[in-house]
Design an enzyme around this catalytic site. Structure first.
Site, PDB file in Angstrom:
ATOM      1  N   HIS A   1      57.218  18.602  15.355  1.00 60.77           N
ATOM      2  CA  HIS A   1      57.513  17.651  14.283  1.00 60.77           C
ATOM      3  C   HIS A   1      57.803  18.329  12.951  1.00 60.77           C
ATOM      4  CE1 HIS A   1      56.480  13.941  16.522  1.00 60.77           C
ATOM      5  NE2 HIS A   1      55.749  14.786  17.230  1.00 60.77           N
TER       6      HIS A   1
ATOM      7  N   ASP B   1      61.261  19.650   5.210  1.00 62.22           N
ATOM      8  CA  ASP B   1      60.568  18.637   5.993  1.00 62.22           C
ATOM      9  C   ASP B   1      61.209  18.547   7.360  1.00 62.22           C
ATOM     10  OD1 ASP B   1      58.666  16.678   6.452  1.00 62.22           O
ATOM     11  OD2 ASP B   1      59.099  15.620   4.597  1.00 62.22           O
TER      12      ASP B   1
END
Length: 477
Positions: A157, A366
């Site tokens: 992730h 991110d």
């Protein structure tokens, strides 16, 4: 039909609460488990004097959770140490903050072995296993050593760092070798997948079959795919119309007293670029004094990982920066930044998003960033707000109709704020519609189906346990 066994660091309770696992990942995995049935295994978040491996089972809402307590040393070395002081900063390109200590690596390996010992009896022959994120990179390897012949997939992730950054990790090669125990590895973007392949090829001599999407090393083949996570767009859109969201919307509109609200919602983390965001907003105030009292920034930043020193520093820094900006620019009837250090339920946030003129999502790095997608999903189709998004968020690949900015540039953030405030309604609607269509098409169910379909298409490992056992030394740290 086989069950799905999800394994992650923290677990969301099947009663619908998400106090353990945080944010979009919890929502996404709970949705996948409700669709397929199965078990969600992970750390309870609690500590025990002595690790026993006792599993706490809780059933409801279509799936079962199975959690274990960890010892204080486990938490310090595995979670606060290797996961959050070594891998997290490294995977977000912050090698200046990464701490390389053997005790951290040893604790990380020990806890993954304990997880393997505990979850292995819960896995039945027909189950598919889906392991989540950087906390558990070696877990698939440990399961293979314990005779697990199931299909096992791993999804990352976070970003995957470039080869030369990853090479600063003392046990980088050993850690990457454990990934070859998996049948499938998923990444949010092609950039992260390419970085993984680059390391495997140049540092390990692995063979890359780009056409088939397969990486071969040490007698094992692992398929690699790009599989960006989504949100439950329909659910969040409906949530933006419930009573709590409408009440929040009205509250925010009243408190705005006609001013345009800019909103940021981020976990308090140095990767989120909050200092840089505040600098860009202040530059806007200085460059456009005519707009000064026509806007305000609401920054919601719930704290996290408070025992890690780098997180304490970022909290102190942001309190200082927001206080300085308010002191320098505020007036009797206006404060430029409303800075809030607490979290809110998702339906309340949906109301905040809809009431805002601009969503400011500017992480320095991110893996995805689901706040950007939730912001778009919450908007009024007839009068949507404008999303300003960091080009270094994984979401930027899918959301090209946002105003993409370099989060390190105060000038770009300032220019984007002005452009968003002046953007005609027709352009706002066109940009919103393009993003909303993609969010609905590539939602959490698409993400789940893409990954699980690819995992189920993988051949059963057969002799994978023996191959994995021979592949890597006893410790990956």
């Amino acid at each position: 039909m086989s069950r799905l066994i999800v394994i992650s660091n923290r677990v969301s309770a099947p009663d619908g609460s998400h106090s353990g696992a945080q944010g979009g990942l919890a929502v996404a995995l709970a949705s996948a488990l409700r669709e397929m049935g199965g078990i969600w295994f992970g750390w309870s978040g609690e500590q025990t004097d002595q690790f026993t491996g006792q599993v706490n089972l809780q059933r409801g809402d279509g799936y079962t959770t199975a959690t274990v307590d960890l010892e204080e040393q486990d938490v310090d070395e595995y979670y606060n140490g290797y996961a959050n002081r070594t891998l997290w900063p490294l995977f977000h390109y912050r090698i200046d903050l990464a701490e390389y200590e053997r005790g951290f690596a040893g604790g990380y390996q020990r806890v993954n072995e304990r997880f393997a010992d505990t979850v292995r009896p819960l896995i039945e022959a027909e189950d598919s296993v889906w392991i989540q994120d950087y906390h558990m990179i070696p877990l698939g390897h440990e399961l293979r050593k314990r005779g697990c012949q199931n299909r096992i997939g791993f999804f990352l992730h976070t970003p995957w760092p470039p080869r030369r950054l990853l090479a600063t990790l003392p046990e980088a090669r050993e850690l990457v070798e454990t990934l070859f125990a998996y049948d499938l590895i998923g990444f949010h973007t092609a950039e992260w997948l390419e970085s993984f392949c680059d390391f495997a090829r140049l540092e390990m001599g692995a063979d890359i079959d780009e056409e088939e999407g397969v990486v071969r090393f040490g007698g094992r083949s692992v398929r690699v795919i790009v599989c960006p996570i989504g949100i439950d767009a329909a659910e969040f859109r409906e949530m933006a119309d419930n009573d709590a969201a409408r009440d929040t919307y009205e509250q925010m509109r009243r408190s705005s007293v006609g001013r345009a609200m800019i909103v940021g919602v981020d976990r308090l983390d140095y990767s989120k670029g909050l200092e840089e965001r505040f600098a860009g907003y202040e530059r806007f105030l200085l460059e456009h004094p005519e707009e000064r009292k026509e806007v305000f920034l609401l920054q919601i930043a719930p704290p996290s990982r408070g025992t890690v020193e780098s997180y304490q520093r970022i909290r102190n820094a942001l309190e200082g920066v927001s206080g300085r900006i308010n002191g320098a620019h505020a007036d009797l009837d206006w404060v430029p930044i409303r800075y809030v250090n607490q979290g809110y339920p998702r339906d309340v946030l949906a109301g905040v998003y809809r009431a805002s003129r601009i969503g400011l999502v500017t992480p320095l790095r991110d893996g995805m960033n689901l706040v950007a997608k939730e912001y778009v999903a919450a908007q009024d189709p007839e009068d949507p707000g404008v999303l300003i998004l960091s080009r270094f968020a994984g979401a930027a690949v899918q959301m090209e109709s946002a105003l993409l900015v370099n989060p390190y540039s105060a000038e770009e953030i300032s220019d984007a704020i002005l452009r968003a405030l002046q953007m005609p309604k027709a352009e706002r609607i066109a940009r919103w519609r393009a993003m909303a269509e993609d969010i609905e098409k590539h939602d959490v169910l698409w993400w789940r189906a893409r990954f699980i379909d690819a995992l189920m298409a993988a051949p059963l490992p057969g002799g994978a346990a023996h191959a994995a056992e021979a592949l890597v030394p006893e410790t990956a740290g």
